[in-house]
Design an enzyme around this catalytic site. Sequence first.
Site, PDB file in Angstrom:
ATOM      1  CG  ASN A 204      -7.081   0.549  -0.557  1.00 46.72           C
ATOM      2  OD1 ASN A 204      -7.207  -0.111  -1.293  1.00 46.72           O
ATOM      3  ND2 ASN A 204      -5.919   1.478  -0.426  1.00 46.72           N
TER       4      ASN A 204
ATOM      5  CG  HIS B 150      -5.176   7.659   3.721  1.00 43.65           C
ATOM      6  ND1 HIS B 150      -4.344   8.115   2.905  1.00 43.65           N
ATOM      7  CD2 HIS B 150      -5.707   6.580   3.255  1.00 43.65           C
ATOM      8  CE1 HIS B 150      -4.140   7.547   1.970  1.00 43.65           C
ATOM      9  NE2 HIS B 150      -4.955   6.500   2.184  1.00 43.65           N
ATOM     10  N   GLY B 151      -7.681   7.907   7.468  1.00 40.01           N
ATOM     11  CA  GLY B 151      -7.877   8.185   8.842  1.00 40.01           C
ATOM     12  C   GLY B 151      -9.196   8.425   9.050  1.00 40.01           C
TER      13      GLY B 151
ATOM     14  CG  ASP C 206      -1.790   0.920   1.315  1.00 43.61           C
ATOM     15  OD1 ASP C 206      -2.475   1.265   0.191  1.00 43.61           O
ATOM     16  OD2 ASP C 206      -2.472   1.224   2.447  1.00 43.61           O
TER      17      ASP C 206
ATOM     18  CD  GLU D 153      -3.573   8.336  -4.674  1.00 43.03           C
ATOM     19  OE1 GLU D 153      -3.430   7.262  -3.865  1.00 43.03           O
ATOM     20  OE2 GLU D 153      -3.717   9.328  -3.871  1.00 43.03           O
TER      21      GLU D 153
HETATM   22  P1  13P Z   1      -9.155   4.430   5.630  1.00 47.25           P
HETATM   23  O1  13P Z   1      -8.119   5.303   6.517  1.00 47.25           O
HETATM   24  O2  13P Z   1     -10.406   5.176   5.051  1.00 47.25           O
HETATM   25  O3  13P Z   1      -9.355   3.054   6.365  1.00 47.25           O
HETATM   26  O4  13P Z   1      -8.207   4.348   4.161  1.00 47.25           O
HETATM   27  C1  13P Z   1      -7.367   3.091   4.028  1.00 47.25           C
HETATM   28  C2  13P Z   1      -6.578   3.449   3.153  1.00 47.25           C
HETATM   29  O5  13P Z   1      -7.014   4.155   1.981  1.00 47.25           O
HETATM   30  C3  13P Z   1      -5.230   2.472   2.886  1.00 47.25           C
HETATM   31  O6  13P Z   1      -4.480   3.022   1.660  1.00 47.25           O
HETATM   32  O1  G3H Z   2      -2.873   4.532   3.899  1.00 42.57           O
HETATM   33  C1  G3H Z   2      -2.871   4.621   4.884  1.00 42.57           C
HETATM   34  C2  G3H Z   2      -3.286   3.226   5.535  1.00 42.57           C
HETATM   35  O2  G3H Z   2      -4.221   3.526   6.397  1.00 42.57           O
HETATM   36  C3  G3H Z   2      -2.081   2.752   6.164  1.00 42.57           C
HETATM   37  O3  G3H Z   2      -1.484   3.648   7.183  1.00 42.57           O
HETATM   38  O4  G3H Z   2       0.800   4.106   6.780  1.00 42.57           O
HETATM   39  O5  G3H Z   2      -0.416   4.248   9.162  1.00 42.57           O
HETATM   40  O6  G3H Z   2       0.268   1.905   8.235  1.00 42.57           O
HETATM   41  P1  G3H Z   2      -0.076   3.492   7.826  1.00 42.57           P
HETATM   42 ZN    ZN Z   3      -4.696   4.819   0.983  1.00 44.08          ZN
END
Ligand code: 13P
Ligand code: G3H
Ligand code: ZN
Length: 348
Positions: free
Chosen positions: A266, A189-190, A83, A142
Amino acid sequence: MPLVTTRQLLDEAAKGGYGVGAFNVNDMEQIQAIMWAAKETNSPVIIQASRGARKFAEDNYLYHLMLAAAELNPEIPLAMHLDHGNSFETCESAIKLGFTSVMMDGSLKPDGKTPASFEENVAVTKQVVDYAHEHGISVEGEIGVLGGIEDGHGAGGSGLDHVTDPDQAVEFAERTGVDSLAIAIGTSHGAYKFTKKPDGSVLKMDLLIAIHKRLPNTHLVMHGSSSVPKDLQDVINQYGGKLKETWGVPVEEIQLGIKNGVRKINVDTDNRLAITGAIRKVLFETPEKFDPRDYLTPARAAMQKVVALRMTQFGQAGHASDYKATSIADMAKGYKSGSLVTKPLVAK
Ligand code: 13P
Ligand code: G3H
Ligand code: ZN
């Protein structure tokens, strides 16, 4: 089943008209929760690890846990995905380790914070595609930048700061030959995505539909797709947590996306919330406990419940036995011969 590529899972999902959840992991319990949910619902599944996860778990532990997951669940098509790879070197090291697909997130510079130019994004993504396809590994690119910051990764700001331009999406897909395309439509995210239930002014489903119309055969990816359910927020806050009121991406919007080319969704935050709530509950209600199994068992079960529900909602449930694994060597041959198409179909 041996580990398979995300490309195979998404091609099958496109045939079946469903989406596949890609769930983030950092440890054994999260991998087990996902595999148990996949078994429970008979689902193909993508397990993904970020750079932060690779550092936390250490590559070899992570890889061997994934091999155990595949070994113990021979009936489940399972892809191991990187990821948000930030550079060619990160993607290359993941492929050398045994990941079966990688995301080259060239929307940001290698610092994982600064938005990159379109040309920089095309160049690094194409470099990863050439290397990965030669090795039979599939690639997600992306275009556009998500909002928010997770573990130091992200441009920050609102999800609306850098939404995807459909013309750029077309040019990017044509010039890079990616297997799937993550787009920015207002999500972050988050946990803190929206300050109220999102409408079309902040969650641009119309933009997603416009991109799908231009690239009807391209597998679209929705990042930042946790729904941040209120019941999971409430458990955390009931047991001493301090989450502020927040909204995620409603499942019905994801389902609309799936009807319009979204094949990979995701999800990380919802699982983090479920785990944290379950652990807080045990420690709050029985403060005398100190055996990690006393809180990790309910935490794993809480994550399994969320993942199984998403698998059903995304439509992947019931599809694990639809197909057999294509080996990585055969994927490499397919990319070389052109039987695995990488040139997108473009509509006006
Ligand atoms: P969320 O923070 O919405 O779960 O998204 C996760 C994500 O996009 C990881 O690549
Ligand atoms: O891209 C975001 C995912 O939730 C992964 O998060 O980089 O904190 O492991 P992280
Ligand atoms: Zn992501």
